[in-house]
Design a protein around this motif. Structure first.
Motif, PDB file in Angstrom:
ATOM      1  N   ALA A  12      54.207  93.758 101.693  1.00  0.00           N
ATOM      2  CA  ALA A  12      53.880  93.920 100.277  1.00  0.00           C
ATOM      3  C   ALA A  12      54.903  94.777  99.551  1.00  0.00           C
ATOM      4  N   SER A  13      55.696  95.562 100.283  1.00  0.00           N
ATOM      5  CA  SER A  13      56.690  96.406  99.626  1.00  0.00           C
ATOM      6  C   SER A  13      58.011  95.668  99.382  1.00  0.00           C
ATOM      7  N   ALA A  14      58.129  94.447  99.928  1.00  0.00           N
ATOM      8  CA  ALA A  14      59.357  93.659  99.733  1.00  0.00           C
ATOM      9  C   ALA A  14      59.405  93.147  98.295  1.00  0.00           C
ATOM     10  N   PRO A  15      60.630  92.957  97.766  1.00  0.00           N
ATOM     11  CA  PRO A  15      60.742  92.421  96.403  1.00  0.00           C
ATOM     12  C   PRO A  15      60.101  91.031  96.322  1.00  0.00           C
ATOM     13  N   PRO A  16      59.499  90.700  95.193  1.00  0.00           N
ATOM     14  CA  PRO A  16      58.803  89.414  95.065  1.00  0.00           C
ATOM     15  C   PRO A  16      59.668  88.199  95.376  1.00  0.00           C
ATOM     16  N   GLU A  17      60.952  88.241  95.032  1.00  0.00           N
ATOM     17  CA  GLU A  17      61.810  87.076  95.259  1.00  0.00           C
ATOM     18  C   GLU A  17      62.100  86.804  96.732  1.00  0.00           C
ATOM     19  N   THR A  18      61.776  87.745  97.619  1.00  0.00           N
ATOM     20  CA  THR A  18      62.004  87.540  99.052  1.00  0.00           C
ATOM     21  C   THR A  18      60.734  87.168  99.806  1.00  0.00           C
ATOM     22  N   ARG A  19      59.628  87.064  99.115  1.00  0.00           N
ATOM     23  CA  ARG A  19      58.354  86.751  99.768  1.00  0.00           C
ATOM     24  C   ARG A  19      58.157  85.236  99.806  1.00  0.00           C
ATOM     25  N   GLY A  20      58.165  84.676 100.990  1.00  0.00           N
ATOM     26  CA  GLY A  20      57.944  83.246 101.158  1.00  0.00           C
ATOM     27  C   GLY A  20      59.244  82.473 101.269  1.00  0.00           C
ATOM     28  N   ASN A  21      59.103  81.145 101.430  1.00  0.00           N
ATOM     29  CA  ASN A  21      60.251  80.257 101.611  1.00  0.00           C
ATOM     30  C   ASN A  21      60.255  79.190 100.531  1.00  0.00           C
ATOM     31  N   THR A  22      61.419  78.653 100.262  1.00  0.00           N
ATOM     32  CA  THR A  22      61.566  77.535  99.341  1.00  0.00           C
ATOM     33  C   THR A  22      62.168  76.375 100.110  1.00  0.00           C
ATOM     34  N   ALA A  23      61.503  75.232 100.077  1.00  0.00           N
ATOM     35  CA  ALA A  23      62.006  74.027 100.736  1.00  0.00           C
ATOM     36  C   ALA A  23      62.463  73.050  99.663  1.00  0.00           C
ATOM     37  N   ILE A  24      63.655  72.521  99.824  1.00  0.00           N
ATOM     38  CA  ILE A  24      64.217  71.573  98.867  1.00  0.00           C
ATOM     39  C   ILE A  24      64.335  70.222  99.563  1.00  0.00           C
ATOM     40  N   ALA A  25      63.703  69.209  99.002  1.00  0.00           N
ATOM     41  CA  ALA A  25      63.678  67.872  99.598  1.00  0.00           C
ATOM     42  C   ALA A  25      65.043  67.195  99.495  1.00  0.00           C
ATOM     43  N   ASP A  26      65.302  66.306 100.444  1.00  0.00           N
ATOM     44  CA  ASP A  26      66.550  65.539 100.435  1.00  0.00           C
ATOM     45  C   ASP A  26      66.732  64.777  99.128  1.00  0.00           C
ATOM     46  N   THR A  27      65.633  64.223  98.595  1.00  0.00           N
ATOM     47  CA  THR A  27      65.741  63.424  97.368  1.00  0.00           C
ATOM     48  C   THR A  27      66.182  64.265  96.173  1.00  0.00           C
ATOM     49  N   VAL A  28      65.814  65.530  96.161  1.00  0.00           N
ATOM     50  CA  VAL A  28      66.233  66.418  95.079  1.00  0.00           C
ATOM     51  C   VAL A  28      67.751  66.587  95.107  1.00  0.00           C
ATOM     52  N   VAL A  29      68.283  66.873  96.275  1.00  0.00           N
ATOM     53  CA  VAL A  29      69.733  67.054  96.414  1.00  0.00           C
ATOM     54  C   VAL A  29      70.456  65.743  96.130  1.00  0.00           C
ATOM     55  N   ALA A  30      69.894  64.618  96.585  1.00  0.00           N
ATOM     56  CA  ALA A  30      70.518  63.312  96.336  1.00  0.00           C
ATOM     57  C   ALA A  30      70.578  62.999  94.849  1.00  0.00           C
ATOM     58  N   LYS A  31      69.520  63.306  94.116  1.00  0.00           N
ATOM     59  CA  LYS A  31      69.528  63.066  92.662  1.00  0.00           C
ATOM     60  C   LYS A  31      70.561  63.943  91.957  1.00  0.00           C
ATOM     61  N   ILE A  32      70.621  65.198  92.332  1.00  0.00           N
ATOM     62  CA  ILE A  32      71.597  66.107  91.723  1.00  0.00           C
ATOM     63  C   ILE A  32      73.016  65.618  92.012  1.00  0.00           C
ATOM     64  N   ALA A  33      73.284  65.249  93.265  1.00  0.00           N
ATOM     65  CA  ALA A  33      74.617  64.779  93.646  1.00  0.00           C
ATOM     66  C   ALA A  33      74.968  63.479  92.924  1.00  0.00           C
ATOM     67  N   GLY A  34      74.011  62.557  92.813  1.00  0.00           N
ATOM     68  CA  GLY A  34      74.257  61.294  92.124  1.00  0.00           C
ATOM     69  C   GLY A  34      74.574  61.491  90.653  1.00  0.00           C
ATOM     70  N   MET A  35      73.815  62.352  90.005  1.00  0.00           N
ATOM     71  CA  MET A  35      74.076  62.622  88.575  1.00  0.00           C
ATOM     72  C   MET A  35      75.417  63.328  88.395  1.00  0.00           C
ATOM     73  N   ALA A  36      75.733  64.266  89.269  1.00  0.00           N
ATOM     74  CA  ALA A  36      76.999  64.992  89.167  1.00  0.00           C
ATOM     75  C   ALA A  36      78.185  64.060  89.371  1.00  0.00           C
ATOM     76  N   ALA A  37      78.078  63.119  90.307  1.00  0.00           N
ATOM     77  CA  ALA A  37      79.166  62.160  90.539  1.00  0.00           C
ATOM     78  C   ALA A  37      79.361  61.260  89.329  1.00  0.00           C
ATOM     79  N   ARG A  38      78.260  60.828  88.720  1.00  0.00           N
ATOM     80  CA  ARG A  38      78.343  59.937  87.558  1.00  0.00           C
ATOM     81  C   ARG A  38      78.909  60.626  86.318  1.00  0.00           C
ATOM     82  N   GLU A  39      78.911  61.963  86.293  1.00  0.00           N
ATOM     83  CA  GLU A  39      79.456  62.702  85.157  1.00  0.00           C
ATOM     84  C   GLU A  39      80.974  62.602  85.069  1.00  0.00           C
ATOM     85  N   VAL A  40      81.626  62.230  86.163  1.00  0.00           N
ATOM     86  CA  VAL A  40      83.092  62.091  86.156  1.00  0.00           C
ATOM     87  C   VAL A  40      83.426  60.758  85.490  1.00  0.00           C
ATOM     88  N   PRO A  41      84.220  60.776  84.414  1.00  0.00           N
ATOM     89  CA  PRO A  41      84.447  59.567  83.613  1.00  0.00           C
ATOM     90  C   PRO A  41      85.042  58.387  84.378  1.00  0.00           C
TER      91      PRO A  41
END
Length: 162
Positions: free
Chosen positions: A29-58
């Protein structure tokens, strides 16, 4: 083991096992709030970000190999299906790292090496900024060159009747 395989194994291994310090702050309970727990990022989230970023190149005309683009064009005409943002994108996501594979179609006349470098930079920056994951590699396969006089298979054909 090649360097690429070793990097992939590292990215995949982070998913299977916990990294040192990954549970730091859990149950404390004395740990900072941002360090309490884990965050899981799904493969589809990263794939969407990568796909949009690639398409931004003209100079990038489209993503996906020939058959994937044809299937993606058909999917766009079916109600309720997505626009295929992840078409031509494969990712491996671990707890702290990600690896990305892209299949690109480049516009005719573009310098392929420069375009690949621009795509790689944009994908790494976008994924790392938005997810906090370290991108260990972005592999690019240029599958086709779009010629100015070629029809785009993602555009609907002209109607013959009104």
């Amino acid at each position: 083991m090649t360097e690429t395989t070793q990097r992939r194994s590292t990215a995949t291994a982070t998913r299977a096992g916990k990294q040192e310090g990954a549970t730091q702050g859990r149950g404390d309970a004395s740990a900072p709030p941002e360090t309490r727990g884990n965050t899981a990022i799904a493969d589809t989230v990263v794939a969407k970000i990568a796909g949009m970023a690639a398409r931004e190149v003209p100079e990038v005309h489209n993503l996906g190999a020939g058959m994937a683009r044809a299937v993606g064009a058909m999917r766009q005409h079916v109600p309720g299906t997505g626009g295929g943002v992840t078409q031509g994108v494969k990712v491996e996501v671990g707890e702290r790292q990600a690896a990305v594979d892209l299949d690109l179609v480049i516009e005719y006349g573009a310098a392929i090496g420069d375009t690949a470098a621009d795509v790689r930079t944009n994908v790494v920056n976008s994924v790392e900024r938005m997810t906090g994951l370290q991108v260990v590699e972005v592999n690019i396969a240029v599958d086709d060159v779009h010629l100015p006089d070629e029809e785009d298979e993602s555009e609907p054909p002209e109607r013959r009747v009104a």
